[in-house]
Enzyme design. Structure first.
Site, PDB file in Angstrom:
ATOM      1  N   SER A 142       0.844  -1.197   0.000  1.00  8.08           N
ATOM      2  CA  SER A 142       0.000   0.000   0.000  1.00  8.08           C
ATOM      3  C   SER A 142       0.874   1.241   0.000  1.00  8.08           C
ATOM      4  O   SER A 142       1.991   1.234   0.544  1.00  8.08           O
ATOM      5  CB  SER A 142      -0.891   0.015   1.247  1.00  8.08           C
ATOM      6  OG  SER A 142      -1.556   1.260   1.384  1.00  8.08           O
ATOM      7  N   TYR A 155      -1.321   0.070  10.162  1.00  8.30           N
ATOM      8  CA  TYR A 155      -1.581  -0.615   8.890  1.00  8.30           C
ATOM      9  C   TYR A 155      -0.465  -0.275   7.909  1.00  8.30           C
ATOM     10  O   TYR A 155       0.096  -1.170   7.256  1.00  8.30           O
ATOM     11  CB  TYR A 155      -2.935  -0.183   8.340  1.00  8.30           C
ATOM     12  CG  TYR A 155      -3.209  -0.608   6.922  1.00  8.30           C
ATOM     13  CD1 TYR A 155      -3.622  -1.898   6.630  1.00  8.30           C
ATOM     14  CD2 TYR A 155      -3.065   0.292   5.858  1.00  8.30           C
ATOM     15  CE1 TYR A 155      -3.875  -2.296   5.321  1.00  8.30           C
ATOM     16  CE2 TYR A 155      -3.317  -0.098   4.550  1.00  8.30           C
ATOM     17  CZ  TYR A 155      -3.723  -1.388   4.286  1.00  8.30           C
ATOM     18  OH  TYR A 155      -3.979  -1.775   2.995  1.00  8.30           O
ATOM     19  N   LYS A 159       2.418  -2.696   6.078  1.00  6.76           N
ATOM     20  CA  LYS A 159       2.639  -2.766   4.642  1.00  6.76           C
ATOM     21  C   LYS A 159       4.086  -2.444   4.280  1.00  6.76           C
ATOM     22  O   LYS A 159       4.631  -2.978   3.302  1.00  6.76           O
ATOM     23  CB  LYS A 159       1.676  -1.830   3.918  1.00  6.76           C
ATOM     24  CG  LYS A 159       0.220  -2.285   3.985  1.00  6.76           C
ATOM     25  CD  LYS A 159       0.018  -3.659   3.354  1.00  6.76           C
ATOM     26  CE  LYS A 159      -1.446  -4.034   3.242  1.00  6.76           C
ATOM     27  NZ  LYS A 159      -1.654  -5.319   2.527  1.00  6.76           N
TER      28      LYS A 159
END
Length: 250
Positions: A142, A155, A159
């Site tokens: 991401s 998060y 990633k």
């Protein structure tokens, strides 16, 4: 094009969204696909979309369940004869807010699903097929892993770790396996709805291409990385973002 005739791909988190878009592109180019997600009903509908049982097989389970991983790889080989391609698409982000307030059990679960599960899928597929026959792997990272992403910071951290795992595996598994990653910006899926719902035009305005992504945008790039057209690419992160990172967005 039929770049994947005779090839079998495993795509995790593929009952909808980016995962289904990737699976569809691979099927369109000749692959058989084995798709995973937690809900069997959603997977069964996805199989119909992909062309039925001659083209797709659904195996329901948790992405971080090692037994589910082993079963999926075994069924891919038993049903379609190989496990040539792997796409680690499953990712979770169950919390929004500052990292200083993030419960550590939530942080552990994010790492378990977004990083350790991806590594385990590689291990399972490698041992069962790719060690002897080669293959190609793509991990879905991401743009949140490229720089601080307030609200989804952990998060993004997971990633970033997944991208590094990709690079390490590329070094370890060459020359017979290639391992690459893609880093999407906001793609119009249920997973990302909170990032654009009710203000899509406003969000898209920050993108030089003036639109958000759709699953097909990611599917085409993943298909390229898995294909022989990318035979001299490994350990790379392709940013698929409509140009938004050029303007400081996301």
């Amino acid at each position: 094009m039929n770049r994947f005739d005779g090839k079998t791909a495993i795509v995790t988190g593929a009952s909808r969204g980016i995962g289904l878009g990737i699976a569809q592109r691979l099927v369109d180019e000749g692959a058989r696909v084995v798709i995973t997600a937690r809900k069997q009903d959603a997977l069964d509908e996805a199989v119909k979309t992909l062309g039925g049982p001659d083209r797709a097989l659904a195996v329901a389970g948790r992405a971080d369940d090692v037994d589910h991983q082993a079963e999926t790889v075994a069924r891919a080989i038993d049903t379609f004869g190989s496990a040539d391609l792997l796409v680690n698409n499953t990712g979770i982000n169950p919390a929004f807010g500052p990292m200083v307030d993030l419960p550590l059990d939530v942080a552990r679960k994010i790492v378990e699903v977004n990083c350790l599960a991806a590594l385990s899928w590689v291990q399972q597929t490698y041992r069962a097929w790719m060690k002897d026959f080669g293959g190609a792997i793509v991990n879905v990272s991401s743009v949140a892993g490229l720089k601080p992403a307030p609200g989804i910071g952990f998060y993004g951290s997971s990633k970033a770790m997944l991208t590094h795992i990709t690079q390490e595996l590329a070094v370890e598994l060459g020359p017979h396996l290639r391992v690459n990653a893609v880093a999407p910006a906001v793609v119009k899926t249920k997973f990302a709805t909170a990032l654009y719902d009710g203000r899509e035009d406003e969000v898209a305005a920050a993108y030089p291409l003036k639109r958000l992504g759709v699953p097909e945008d990611i599917g085409s790039v993943v298909a390229f990385l898995l294909s022989d057209d990318a035979s001299w690419l490994t350990g790379q992160l392709l940013v698929v973002d409509g140009g938004v990172t050029l303007t400081g967005g996301v």
